[in-house]
Scaffold this active site. Structure first.
Site, PDB file in Angstrom:
ATOM      1  N   ASP A 159      21.397  51.187  22.224  1.00  0.00           N
ATOM      2  CA  ASP A 159      21.154  50.176  23.267  1.00  0.00           C
ATOM      3  C   ASP A 159      19.657  50.007  23.506  1.00  0.00           C
ATOM      4  OD1 ASP A 159      23.814  49.602  23.737  1.00  0.00           O
ATOM      5  OD2 ASP A 159      23.648  49.817  25.914  1.00  0.00           O
TER       6      ASP A 159
ATOM      7  N   ASP B 163      15.444  63.070  23.031  1.00  0.00           N
ATOM      8  CA  ASP B 163      14.684  62.532  24.172  1.00  0.00           C
ATOM      9  C   ASP B 163      13.322  62.013  23.706  1.00  0.00           C
ATOM     10  OD1 ASP B 163      13.908  65.164  23.593  1.00  0.00           O
ATOM     11  OD2 ASP B 163      13.536  65.705  25.684  1.00  0.00           O
TER      12      ASP B 163
ATOM     13  N   LYS C 212      19.477  67.496  19.857  1.00  0.00           N
ATOM     14  CA  LYS C 212      18.802  68.344  20.839  1.00  0.00           C
ATOM     15  C   LYS C 212      18.971  69.795  20.391  1.00  0.00           C
ATOM     16  CE  LYS C 212      17.470  67.713  24.689  1.00  0.00           C
ATOM     17  NZ  LYS C 212      16.057  67.816  25.183  1.00  0.00           N
TER      18      LYS C 212
ATOM     19  N   ASP D 169      24.958  56.142  20.951  1.00  0.00           N
ATOM     20  CA  ASP D 169      25.350  55.109  21.912  1.00  0.00           C
ATOM     21  C   ASP D 169      24.134  54.688  22.738  1.00  0.00           C
ATOM     22  OD1 ASP D 169      27.103  53.473  23.477  1.00  0.00           O
ATOM     23  OD2 ASP D 169      27.135  55.048  25.008  1.00  0.00           O
TER      24      ASP D 169
ATOM     25  N   TYR E  41      32.617  62.423  22.529  1.00  0.00           N
ATOM     26  CA  TYR E  41      33.593  61.355  22.784  1.00  0.00           C
ATOM     27  C   TYR E  41      35.028  61.833  22.565  1.00  0.00           C
ATOM     28  CZ  TYR E  41      30.629  57.224  23.449  1.00  0.00           C
ATOM     29  OH  TYR E  41      29.766  56.295  23.948  1.00  0.00           O
TER      30      TYR E  41
HETATM   31  C1  IPM Z   1      29.472  50.910  22.276  1.00  0.00           C
HETATM   32  C2  IPM Z   1      30.130  50.889  23.621  1.00  0.00           C
HETATM   33  C3  IPM Z   1      31.348  51.784  23.580  1.00  0.00           C
HETATM   34  C4  IPM Z   1      30.899  53.202  23.357  1.00  0.00           C
HETATM   35  C5  IPM Z   1      32.273  51.659  24.794  1.00  0.00           C
HETATM   36  C6  IPM Z   1      32.711  50.220  25.032  1.00  0.00           C
HETATM   37  C7  IPM Z   1      33.459  52.561  24.677  1.00  0.00           C
HETATM   38  O1  IPM Z   1      29.215  51.255  24.597  1.00  0.00           O
HETATM   39  O2  IPM Z   1      30.144  50.549  21.293  1.00  0.00           O
HETATM   40  O3  IPM Z   1      28.293  51.259  22.195  1.00  0.00           O
HETATM   41  O4  IPM Z   1      30.540  53.926  24.308  1.00  0.00           O
HETATM   42  O5  IPM Z   1      30.881  53.615  22.210  1.00  0.00           O
HETATM   43 MG    MG Z   2      27.230  51.519  23.887  1.00  0.00          MG
END
Ligand code: IPM
Ligand code: MG
Length: 369
Positions: free
Chosen positions: A254, A226, A193, A250, A142
């Site tokens: 999710d 993975d 990884k 990230d 990032y």
């Molecule tokens: C998160 C989001 C952010 C990230 C975006 C909005 C920059 O996806 O907080 O998970 O990628 O970290």
């Molecule tokens: Mg995210």
């Protein structure tokens, strides 16, 4: 308790709507529990861009640095898709994370019993699920340099990002994962990884070092990221705390979030090093985004944002009992059948509006006294 300062950055899309419900909860704690906060509000993301031409002003950044805790709603939306990368709403959030040095991002994935049926997985795989993902938040690909898009001098272009981690960056986030594990089921799984990336080899070695030297009592395992993604959907309850880098975190968070049935329920805390008062720098935000498709329609579920305030009570203000009270209030609202649209099968009745959800949480807090 003397007043603590809270900076609210509601942001874009459904951010302001869900934050309005958090304000009710904050006021309730002032009125009924003697927990008084000095609350100020400011702009972030597209809202800040519209007002000031930047997704985060220096003044707002300074306020965030000075606050005991920052509560953030959400940033982004289709109006800002065409903006230059440097002023996109997301840059405001990334600047807050980087300059406050919020290296440890806690993303709990907890399955509420009342919602187990909403998971895309079989109920028995997710009921009782309680995972904590600890994502490194201030480094890795990032922020690594060099980065950019350059000409290759043959008529094409090259996109470059750099995955980079230092010993210190890995060790400090590992410590935060081990500390959390000790207060949970005492298990950490580290994901990288190491089979293809040198930064992954270093990650694995440094996490192991912290374990061997400082936390030998905690059970540590390592997994390629993975495989980790696969295991999360195959048998998620094998995990307690997962620690991983910024990009894998990230993605994996999710994935873990969706196991629980709704993104509308999940809070997060981003913690840095202790300030002078001994508390960590901290920013709390729901895992969901700005949801432009439902913004302004009173449909958004405020629970993730409310639960983010519960995390603030726990991690910034040493109010673990009050955090439990708030989490139980949310759980009892769900159990009572009051549901926002994201928590209902279509055609199964009238969903509660955003403010009805907030009011139901307040009623449950009242009932807890
Ligand atoms: C998160 C989001 C952010 C990230 C975006 C909005 C920059 O996806 O907080 O998970 O990628 O970290
Ligand atoms: Mg995210």
């Amino acid at each position: 308790m003397s007043n603590h300062s809270l900076l609210i950055l509601a942001g874009d899309g459904i951010g302001p709507e869900v934050m309005a419900e958090v304000r009710k909860v904050i006021d309730w704690y002032g009125d009924k529990r003697g927990l008084n906060f000095d609350v100020s509000e400011d702009l972030v993301g597209g809202a800040a861009y519209d007002a000031h031409g930047t997704p985060l002003t220096d003044e707002t950044m300074a306020k965030a640095q000075a606050a005991d805790a920052v509560l953030l709603g959400a940033v982004g939306g289709p109006n800002y898709d065409e903006l230059d990368f440097s002023v996109k709403p997301e840059r405001g959030l990334l600047r807050l994370r980087k300059e406050m040095d919020l290296f440890s991002n806690l993303r709990p994935a907890q399955c509420f019993d009342a919602l187990a049926e909403f998971s895309s997985l079989k109920t028995e795989l997710v009921s009782g699920l309680d995972i904590m993902i600890v994502r490194e938040l201030t480094s890795g690909v990032y922020f690594g340099e060099p980065r950019g898009i350059i000409d290759d001098n043959e008529g094409g272009r090259i996109g470059i990002n750099t995955q980079r981690y230092t010993t210190n960056e890995i060790r400090r986030v590992a410590r935060s994962a081990f500390e959390l594990a000790r207060r949970r089921s005492n298990k950490v799984c580290s994901m990288e990884k190491a089979n293809v990336m040198e930064s992954g080899i270093l990650w694995r070695e440094e996490v192991q070092w912290v374990h061997d030297n400082e936390y030998p009592d905690v059970e540590l395992s390592h997994m390629y990221a993975d495989n980790g993604a696969m295991q999360l959907v195959r048998m998620p309850k094998q995990f307690d705390v997962i620690v991983t880098d910024n990009l894998f975190g990230d993605i994996l968070s999710d994935c873990a979030a969706m196991l629980t049935g709704s993104l509308g329920m999940l809070p997060s805390a981003s913690l840095g090093a202790p300030m002078e008062n001994g508390r960590p720098k901290a920013l709390y935000e729901p895992v969901h985004g700005s949801a432009p498709d439902i913004a302004g329609q009173a449909k958004a579920n405020p629970c993730a944002c409310i639960l983010s305030f519960a995390m603030a009570l726990r991690y910034s203000f040493d109010q673990g009992d009050e955090a439990n009270r708030l989490e139980q209030a949310v759980e009892s609202v769900l159990a009572s059948g009051v549901r926002s649209a994201d928590l209902m099968q279509s055609g199964s009745g009238t969903p509660a509006t955003t403010s009805e959800m907030g009011d139901a949480v307040i009623a449950a807090l009242e009932a807890s006294l």
